[in-house]
Structures are given as C-alpha cells and as structure tokens.
Design a protein around this motif. Structure first.
Motif, PDB file in Angstrom:
ATOM      1  N   HIS A 100     -27.817  -2.576  11.479  1.00 18.16           N
ATOM      2  CA  HIS A 100     -26.870  -2.765  12.690  1.00 18.16           C
ATOM      3  C   HIS A 100     -27.775  -3.620  13.645  1.00 18.16           C
ATOM      4  O   HIS A 100     -27.119  -4.064  14.285  1.00 18.16           O
ATOM      5  CB  HIS A 100     -27.365  -1.058  13.032  1.00 18.16           C
ATOM      6  CG  HIS A 100     -26.943  -1.039  14.809  1.00 18.16           C
ATOM      7  ND1 HIS A 100     -25.782  -0.525  15.307  1.00 18.16           N
ATOM      8  CD2 HIS A 100     -28.157  -0.697  15.915  1.00 18.16           C
ATOM      9  CE1 HIS A 100     -26.080  -0.744  16.290  1.00 18.16           C
ATOM     10  NE2 HIS A 100     -27.071  -0.723  16.600  1.00 18.16           N
ATOM     11  N   ARG A 123     -23.194 -10.775  17.078  1.00 15.25           N
ATOM     12  CA  ARG A 123     -23.494 -11.359  17.557  1.00 15.25           C
ATOM     13  C   ARG A 123     -23.533 -11.241  19.481  1.00 15.25           C
ATOM     14  O   ARG A 123     -22.891 -11.950  19.575  1.00 15.25           O
ATOM     15  CB  ARG A 123     -22.383  -9.580  18.405  1.00 15.25           C
ATOM     16  CG  ARG A 123     -20.754  -9.352  17.147  1.00 15.25           C
ATOM     17  CD  ARG A 123     -20.610  -8.064  17.081  1.00 15.25           C
ATOM     18  NE  ARG A 123     -21.407  -6.490  17.324  1.00 15.25           N
ATOM     19  CZ  ARG A 123     -21.236  -6.288  16.395  1.00 15.25           C
ATOM     20  NH1 ARG A 123     -20.405  -6.101  14.917  1.00 15.25           N
ATOM     21  NH2 ARG A 123     -22.512  -4.992  16.098  1.00 15.25           N
ATOM     22  N   SER A 124     -24.751 -11.045  19.322  1.00 18.37           N
ATOM     23  CA  SER A 124     -25.449 -11.987  20.690  1.00 18.37           C
ATOM     24  C   SER A 124     -25.926 -12.945  20.280  1.00 18.37           C
ATOM     25  O   SER A 124     -25.441 -13.599  21.124  1.00 18.37           O
ATOM     26  CB  SER A 124     -26.737 -11.256  20.806  1.00 18.37           C
ATOM     27  OG  SER A 124     -26.675  -9.473  20.809  1.00 18.37           O
ATOM     28  N   ALA A 142     -30.095  -1.861  20.050  1.00 20.03           N
ATOM     29  CA  ALA A 142     -30.147  -2.381  18.603  1.00 20.03           C
ATOM     30  C   ALA A 142     -31.442  -2.751  18.722  1.00 20.03           C
ATOM     31  O   ALA A 142     -32.322  -2.196  17.303  1.00 20.03           O
ATOM     32  CB  ALA A 142     -29.959  -3.610  18.175  1.00 20.03           C
ATOM     33  N   ALA A 154     -26.351  -3.919  24.569  1.00 16.80           N
ATOM     34  CA  ALA A 154     -26.171  -3.652  22.636  1.00 16.80           C
ATOM     35  C   ALA A 154     -26.756  -4.351  22.036  1.00 16.80           C
ATOM     36  O   ALA A 154     -27.954  -3.449  20.898  1.00 16.80           O
ATOM     37  CB  ALA A 154     -24.895  -4.264  22.182  1.00 16.80           C
ATOM     38  N   MET A 155     -27.455  -5.394  22.209  1.00 12.61           N
ATOM     39  CA  MET A 155     -28.696  -5.957  21.235  1.00 12.61           C
ATOM     40  C   MET A 155     -30.270  -5.803  21.848  1.00 12.61           C
ATOM     41  O   MET A 155     -31.280  -5.385  21.267  1.00 12.61           O
ATOM     42  CB  MET A 155     -28.977  -7.755  22.180  1.00 12.61           C
ATOM     43  CG  MET A 155     -29.930  -8.387  20.863  1.00 12.61           C
ATOM     44  SD  MET A 155     -29.444  -8.283  19.470  1.00 12.61           S
ATOM     45  CE  MET A 155     -31.201  -7.781  18.383  1.00 12.61           C
ATOM     46  N   SER A 170     -25.912  -7.029  12.593  1.00 16.61           N
ATOM     47  CA  SER A 170     -24.813  -7.404  12.919  1.00 16.61           C
ATOM     48  C   SER A 170     -24.615  -7.773  15.115  1.00 16.61           C
ATOM     49  O   SER A 170     -24.147  -8.690  15.274  1.00 16.61           O
ATOM     50  CB  SER A 170     -23.875  -6.251  12.953  1.00 16.61           C
ATOM     51  OG  SER A 170     -23.815  -5.753  11.863  1.00 16.61           O
ATOM     52  N   GLU A 171     -25.681  -6.830  15.262  1.00 15.65           N
ATOM     53  CA  GLU A 171     -25.948  -6.987  16.599  1.00 15.65           C
ATOM     54  C   GLU A 171     -26.739  -8.549  16.951  1.00 15.65           C
ATOM     55  O   GLU A 171     -26.350  -9.587  18.266  1.00 15.65           O
ATOM     56  CB  GLU A 171     -27.047  -5.707  17.325  1.00 15.65           C
ATOM     57  CG  GLU A 171     -25.877  -4.475  17.116  1.00 15.65           C
ATOM     58  CD  GLU A 171     -24.835  -5.043  18.940  1.00 15.65           C
ATOM     59  OE1 GLU A 171     -25.077  -5.831  19.414  1.00 15.65           O
ATOM     60  OE2 GLU A 171     -23.867  -4.247  18.067  1.00 15.65           O
TER      61      GLU A 171
END
Length: 317
Positions: free
Chosen positions: A190, A197-198, A218, A214-215, A193-194
C-alpha cells in the motif's frame, strides 16, 4: 461497567452477542478479563456496535472519524467524557466470520474469541492510560524545538506510542491473533503503491503532491503498522511473508533497529510514565520518522495548520 448495543438490530451482530435474552458466555468472559485492567474507581461503558463511525458521531460528535487505516480497519475506540467516565466502542469487525446461527466458539473458530478478548482488553488499557492523563494532546503538542518535518508527527506518534504500550502489555496476556508480521506485505505494498502514484502527481505540480491525503494516509498507516510490529518482535529481520521482503529492505530495514530501540524505552500500559518520559520518546520518534520519509523522497509538513506532503525536488527515483 455497563454494557449495551448500538446500531441496527438487523445487522446480525446482536444475535452474536446475545443468546436467549442474555450475553453469550465467551463475551461475558472477555468483558470480565478486560474489566480487571480498569481502575475500580473508573466508570466505563462498553457498547457493541454495528456501525463504528456512526456510533463515534453519536457519542463524540467527531464528524471526521473514519475506520480506515491504510490497509487496515479499526476494531474499536475509547472516548473519554467530561465527567471522567469512558465509552468503549467495540466494532462488529471483531465478529466477522461468525454466523448468528453458529456462534459457539468451537464452531466459530478460536481466533474470533481471541480477537474479541484482545480488542476489549486493548480498549480497557486505553481507559487505564487515559485515566492517568498520559494521553493528553496538550502533552504531546507541547514538544518544542522540532522542525516542521518533525513537528507534524507529534500527534500521530502520541497515539501510536499509547497503542505500543498496550500491545506489549497484551503480548504476554492476550496477544492479537492477527499479527502484523503476517500482513506486512499488504501494508508495504500500500505504501509503495501510493508512493509511486504520488511521485507522478508531484513532479507535475511544483512537487506538491496533488493526492497528498492519500500519501499522508499511507505514511501514517505504515508507521502505525511498524509500531504494532515492534510490539510483536524486535528481530533484526522479522519473519515476513516473501512478498514483503523487497519493500522491507528498501523502505524499513535502514531504520528498523533504531525504531525498535526507541520504542523499547516505553513502559507497559499497566505502569505509569512521566510526562518527560513520554515526550522524550515521541520527540525521538518524530525525528526518526521525518528522517525516514526524507530518505524515500518526501517532506511531510504543517502548512497553515494543514498537513501537506511534498516530493523532494531532484530526488532520484
């Protein structure tokens, strides 16, 4: 101590907790074991709930409360009241896998019973710590001299330190049947992945990560998982699932020994700690977590009272 039920009567949980007009034996036993951990002069109420978020809103008016913690879900919450009493909410997540028609522990599986016991005792120890005023935000937030990358973590790590003290207390009494060792692969995945994306979001936005919530989530979630993991083991290289090893070596291994060493300064939840002892540990953890996030490319800071995450310019992916 009193017991009641919150939530929809049709959600199936009521049939799990009750039988023939009374509380099921394994639930009574779990409550009695938890009650042993709460000072006798403290009034506390246990509420089984089919909707933890709604129940928190009803009892605490916390409209921002959620149960998602990265790849995990919250199983309970303790709320202190102005009169010195406490409300403990126990979520139906503790009973997942139990059908109302087959709730006998021998049928439902021992892990369900162990989880109910663990969750109740975990929350009972929150009551014990809170009753000694060792959890106050004013204590955690009065830690001065940290830079913005470090200061942003005081509140998060204050809560996490309390959980750590509880988990090391329960390790020899009622350990959680669902260990962080066994789920660290999903926690690390998790975070990774974040992070990916970040990175994509940040480089095109002046390095301010567009999906920063989200970051932040995470990063906080993985930190929380590492706190719980340290309560289970201090092995230099824990016996993790194979899928977790690469991300462990990349993200966690460089700080793990220091992380465990700092947390080991904490006392079990059954033993009082002074304000100086608590704030010293939180300060050390804040510095380490900030250093850790910077090492993997992020600057996590307070900006005008809000948390933001920035991708470090020039960081080599």
């Amino acid at each position: 101590m009193t017991l009641d039920y919150l939530g929809d009567k049709e959600d199936g949980l009521l049939e799990v907790v009750l039988e023939g007009g009374g509380v099921r034996e394994f639930v009574i036993e779990a409550i009695e074991r938890a009650d042993e951990l709460v000072p006798t002069n403290i009034e506390w109420r246990i509420h089984f709930t089919g909707d933890l978020v709604r129940s928190v809103l009803e009892l605490d008016a916390d409209e921002a409360y959620t149960t998602t913690r990265g790849s995990n879900t919250v199983a309970g919450k303790t709320i202190s009241q102005s009169d010195g009493s406490f409300d403990v909410l126990v979520s139906n997540i503790n009973f997942w896998g139990v059908e109302p028609s087959s709730v006998d522990p021998a049928i439902a599986g021992p892990n369900i019973v162990r989880r109910v016991r663990h969750s109740l005792q975990h929350e009972a120890l929150h009551v014990a710590i809170d009753a000694r005023a060792e959890d106050t935000l004013s204590l955690w937030e009065a830690i001065y001299g940290l830079d913005p990358n470090e200061d942003v973590w005081t509140r998060h790590l204050g809560f996490m330190l309390e959980d750590y003290r509880i988990e090391i207390t329960l390790a020899g009494r009622e350990p959680n049947p669902y260990t962080k060792v066994s789920t660290m692969d999903s926690a690390l995945d998790h975070f990774a992945s974040e992070r990916a994306r970040s990175y994509e979001a940040g480089v095109g936005n002046g390095n301010l990560i567009a999906g920063r919530d989200a970051m932040i989530g995470a990063g906080v979630a993985l930190t929380r998982d590492l706190v719980y993991l340290a309560g289970e083991t201090n092995d230099p290289r824990p016996d993790l699932p194979a899928a977790a090893l690469a991300d462990w070596d990349r993200f966690v291994a460089p700080i793990w020994a220091e992380w465990v060493s700092i947390l080991r300064q904490a006392k079990p939840a059954t033993e009082p700690m002074t304000a100086a002892e608590i704030t010293s540990i939180i300060r050390q953890l804040c510095v380490l977590v900030s250093k850790w996030l910077l090492s993997v490319g992020f600057k996590h800071v307070h900006v005008d009272g809000n948390e933001q995450v920035w991708w470090l310019a020039g960081f080599e992916w």
